[in-house]
Design a protein around this motif. Structure first.
Motif, PDB file in Angstrom:
ATOM      1  N   TYR A  19       0.848  -1.175   0.000  1.00  0.00           N
ATOM      2  CA  TYR A  19       0.000   0.000   0.000  1.00  0.00           C
ATOM      3  C   TYR A  19       0.891   1.235   0.000  1.00  0.00           C
ATOM      4  CZ  TYR A  19      -4.132   2.781   1.194  1.00  0.00           C
ATOM      5  OH  TYR A  19      -5.158   3.681   1.181  1.00  0.00           O
ATOM      6  N   GLY A  20       1.183   1.748  -1.163  1.00  0.00           N
ATOM      7  CA  GLY A  20       2.078   2.883  -1.291  1.00  0.00           C
ATOM      8  C   GLY A  20       2.417   3.119  -2.738  1.00  0.00           C
ATOM      9  N   GLY A  21       3.620   3.567  -2.991  1.00  0.00           N
ATOM     10  CA  GLY A  21       4.026   3.836  -4.349  1.00  0.00           C
ATOM     11  C   GLY A  21       5.509   4.093  -4.449  1.00  0.00           C
ATOM     12  N   LYS A  22       5.966   4.371  -5.662  1.00  0.00           N
ATOM     13  CA  LYS A  22       7.388   4.550  -5.906  1.00  0.00           C
ATOM     14  C   LYS A  22       7.581   5.558  -7.033  1.00  0.00           C
ATOM     15  CE  LYS A  22      11.504   1.872  -6.948  1.00  0.00           C
ATOM     16  NZ  LYS A  22      12.041   0.539  -7.234  1.00  0.00           N
ATOM     17  N   THR A  23       8.578   6.423  -6.875  1.00  0.00           N
ATOM     18  CA  THR A  23       8.982   7.326  -7.939  1.00  0.00           C
ATOM     19  C   THR A  23      10.447   7.026  -8.243  1.00  0.00           C
ATOM     20  OG1 THR A  23       9.887   9.145  -6.613  1.00  0.00           O
ATOM     21  CG2 THR A  23       7.485   9.104  -6.903  1.00  0.00           C
ATOM     22  N   ASP A  24      11.044   7.803  -9.123  1.00  0.00           N
ATOM     23  CA  ASP A  24      12.465   7.598  -9.408  1.00  0.00           C
ATOM     24  C   ASP A  24      13.357   8.084  -8.269  1.00  0.00           C
ATOM     25  OD1 ASP A  24      11.739  10.251  -9.992  1.00  0.00           O
ATOM     26  OD2 ASP A  24      13.388  10.471 -11.416  1.00  0.00           O
ATOM     27  N   LYS A  25      12.799   8.821  -7.288  1.00  0.00           N
ATOM     28  CA  LYS A  25      13.604   9.357  -6.185  1.00  0.00           C
ATOM     29  C   LYS A  25      13.276   8.780  -4.814  1.00  0.00           C
ATOM     30  CE  LYS A  25      14.543  13.820  -8.278  1.00  0.00           C
ATOM     31  NZ  LYS A  25      14.468  15.273  -8.102  1.00  0.00           N
ATOM     32  N   TYR A  26      12.082   8.236  -4.638  1.00  0.00           N
ATOM     33  CA  TYR A  26      11.706   7.739  -3.318  1.00  0.00           C
ATOM     34  C   TYR A  26      10.596   6.700  -3.426  1.00  0.00           C
ATOM     35  CZ  TYR A  26       7.737  10.973  -3.645  1.00  0.00           C
ATOM     36  OH  TYR A  26       6.609  11.623  -4.040  1.00  0.00           O
ATOM     37  N   ARG A  27      10.353   6.047  -2.292  1.00  0.00           N
ATOM     38  CA  ARG A  27       9.285   5.053  -2.174  1.00  0.00           C
ATOM     39  C   ARG A  27       8.503   5.369  -0.912  1.00  0.00           C
ATOM     40  NH1 ARG A  27       9.675  -1.312  -2.824  1.00  0.00           N
ATOM     41  NH2 ARG A  27       7.813  -1.845  -1.698  1.00  0.00           N
ATOM     42  N   TRP A  28       7.189   5.107  -0.913  1.00  0.00           N
ATOM     43  CA  TRP A  28       6.384   5.373   0.274  1.00  0.00           C
ATOM     44  C   TRP A  28       5.406   4.241   0.526  1.00  0.00           C
ATOM     45  CZ3 TRP A  28       1.095   5.835  -0.294  1.00  0.00           C
ATOM     46  CH2 TRP A  28       0.620   6.042  -1.577  1.00  0.00           C
ATOM     47  N   THR A  29       5.076   4.086   1.788  1.00  0.00           N
ATOM     48  CA  THR A  29       4.059   3.134   2.222  1.00  0.00           C
ATOM     49  C   THR A  29       3.197   3.847   3.260  1.00  0.00           C
ATOM     50  OG1 THR A  29       5.413   2.238   4.013  1.00  0.00           O
ATOM     51  CG2 THR A  29       5.555   1.120   1.879  1.00  0.00           C
ATOM     52  N   GLN A  30       2.027   3.303   3.518  1.00  0.00           N
ATOM     53  CA  GLN A  30       1.174   3.907   4.535  1.00  0.00           C
ATOM     54  C   GLN A  30       0.233   2.884   5.132  1.00  0.00           C
ATOM     55  OE1 GLN A  30      -1.602   6.862   3.203  1.00  0.00           O
ATOM     56  NE2 GLN A  30      -2.173   5.717   1.394  1.00  0.00           N
ATOM     57  N   ASP A  31      -0.279   3.242   6.301  1.00  0.00           N
ATOM     58  CA  ASP A  31      -1.372   2.511   6.918  1.00  0.00           C
ATOM     59  C   ASP A  31      -2.329   3.560   7.477  1.00  0.00           C
ATOM     60  OD1 ASP A  31      -0.364   3.374   9.409  1.00  0.00           O
ATOM     61  OD2 ASP A  31       0.664   1.482   9.766  1.00  0.00           O
ATOM     62  N   VAL A  32      -3.255   3.182   8.311  1.00  0.00           N
ATOM     63  CA  VAL A  32      -4.250   4.141   8.795  1.00  0.00           C
ATOM     64  C   VAL A  32      -3.647   5.216   9.693  1.00  0.00           C
ATOM     65  CG1 VAL A  32      -6.191   2.549   8.566  1.00  0.00           C
ATOM     66  CG2 VAL A  32      -4.942   2.666  10.723  1.00  0.00           C
ATOM     67  N   ASP A  33      -2.484   4.964  10.290  1.00  0.00           N
ATOM     68  CA  ASP A  33      -1.905   5.892  11.246  1.00  0.00           C
ATOM     69  C   ASP A  33      -0.771   6.754  10.711  1.00  0.00           C
ATOM     70  OD1 ASP A  33      -3.545   5.025  13.393  1.00  0.00           O
ATOM     71  OD2 ASP A  33      -2.256   3.263  13.639  1.00  0.00           O
ATOM     72  N   GLU A  34      -0.047   6.280   9.707  1.00  0.00           N
ATOM     73  CA  GLU A  34       1.154   7.001   9.297  1.00  0.00           C
ATOM     74  C   GLU A  34       1.540   6.718   7.851  1.00  0.00           C
ATOM     75  OE1 GLU A  34       3.632   5.529  12.389  1.00  0.00           O
ATOM     76  OE2 GLU A  34       4.130   3.712  11.317  1.00  0.00           O
ATOM     77  N   VAL A  35       2.398   7.588   7.343  1.00  0.00           N
ATOM     78  CA  VAL A  35       2.990   7.439   6.017  1.00  0.00           C
ATOM     79  C   VAL A  35       4.497   7.373   6.213  1.00  0.00           C
ATOM     80  CG1 VAL A  35       3.334   8.496   3.762  1.00  0.00           C
ATOM     81  CG2 VAL A  35       1.157   8.801   4.946  1.00  0.00           C
ATOM     82  N   ASP A  36       5.136   6.374   5.639  1.00  0.00           N
ATOM     83  CA  ASP A  36       6.587   6.263   5.692  1.00  0.00           C
ATOM     84  C   ASP A  36       7.140   6.509   4.299  1.00  0.00           C
ATOM     85  OD1 ASP A  36       6.864   5.522   8.435  1.00  0.00           O
ATOM     86  OD2 ASP A  36       6.181   3.511   7.921  1.00  0.00           O
ATOM     87  N   ILE A  37       8.188   7.335   4.222  1.00  0.00           N
ATOM     88  CA  ILE A  37       8.840   7.635   2.961  1.00  0.00           C
ATOM     89  C   ILE A  37      10.309   7.240   3.091  1.00  0.00           C
ATOM     90  CG2 ILE A  37       9.403   9.412   1.272  1.00  0.00           C
ATOM     91  CD1 ILE A  37       7.081  11.058   2.457  1.00  0.00           C
ATOM     92  N   TYR A  38      10.825   6.570   2.074  1.00  0.00           N
ATOM     93  CA  TYR A  38      12.206   6.090   2.063  1.00  0.00           C
ATOM     94  C   TYR A  38      12.894   6.631   0.821  1.00  0.00           C
ATOM     95  CZ  TYR A  38       9.750   2.582   4.852  1.00  0.00           C
ATOM     96  OH  TYR A  38       8.946   1.943   5.755  1.00  0.00           O
ATOM     97  N   ALA A  39      14.117   7.173   0.973  1.00  0.00           N
ATOM     98  CA  ALA A  39      14.868   7.677  -0.169  1.00  0.00           C
ATOM     99  C   ALA A  39      16.342   7.357   0.026  1.00  0.00           C
ATOM    100  CB  ALA A  39      14.679   9.180  -0.305  1.00  0.00           C
ATOM    101  N   PRO A  40      16.993   6.785  -0.986  1.00  0.00           N
ATOM    102  CA  PRO A  40      18.437   6.568  -0.876  1.00  0.00           C
ATOM    103  C   PRO A  40      19.168   7.907  -0.945  1.00  0.00           C
ATOM    104  CG  PRO A  40      17.679   5.963  -3.057  1.00  0.00           C
ATOM    105  CD  PRO A  40      16.463   6.320  -2.253  1.00  0.00           C
TER     106      PRO A  40
END
Length: 104
Positions: A19-40
């Motif tokens: 449950y999230g998505g990905k771009t060329d610069k970062y990836r994200w996931t989420q649930d009902v409480d929070e959104v997490d974003i990850y980037a190298p």
């Protein structure tokens, strides 16, 4: 030095159908409480002073050494006071806490 096989410092989801998505610069996931974003972050000498991370009620912005990595509006409101970020071993991670509905 190269990272060992399977190294995953932030337990990033590896399921491409998460449950999230990905771009060329970062990836994200989420649930009902929070959104997490990850980037190298490709610079091994990156320091907190090189990073500008802004959390607003309806947007997130990350700039590393003058380069915009993440910038945009959030679908739902987040709580800037409860949102955090960190850099560890070449990876940036943010945790944006979603605003709770009244009574929920």
């Amino acid at each position: 030095p190269p990272m060992p096989p399977g190294y995953n410092p932030f337990n990033m989801p590896t399921d491409k159908n998460g449950y999230g998505g990905k771009t060329d610069k970062y990836r994200w996931t989420q649930d009902v409480d929070e959104v997490d974003i990850y980037a190298p972050v490709d610079d091994p000498d990156i320091r907190a002073k090189d990073v500008k991370c802004e959390f607003h009620l309806k947007s997130i912005r990350l700039v590393v050494k003058g380069n915009v990595i993440v910038e945009g509006e959030t679908y739902k409101e987040i709580d800037p006071e409860e949102s955090t970020w960190q850099i560890d071993r070449g990876n940036w991670k943010s945790n944006a806490a979603k605003v709770k509905a009244a009574g929920g």
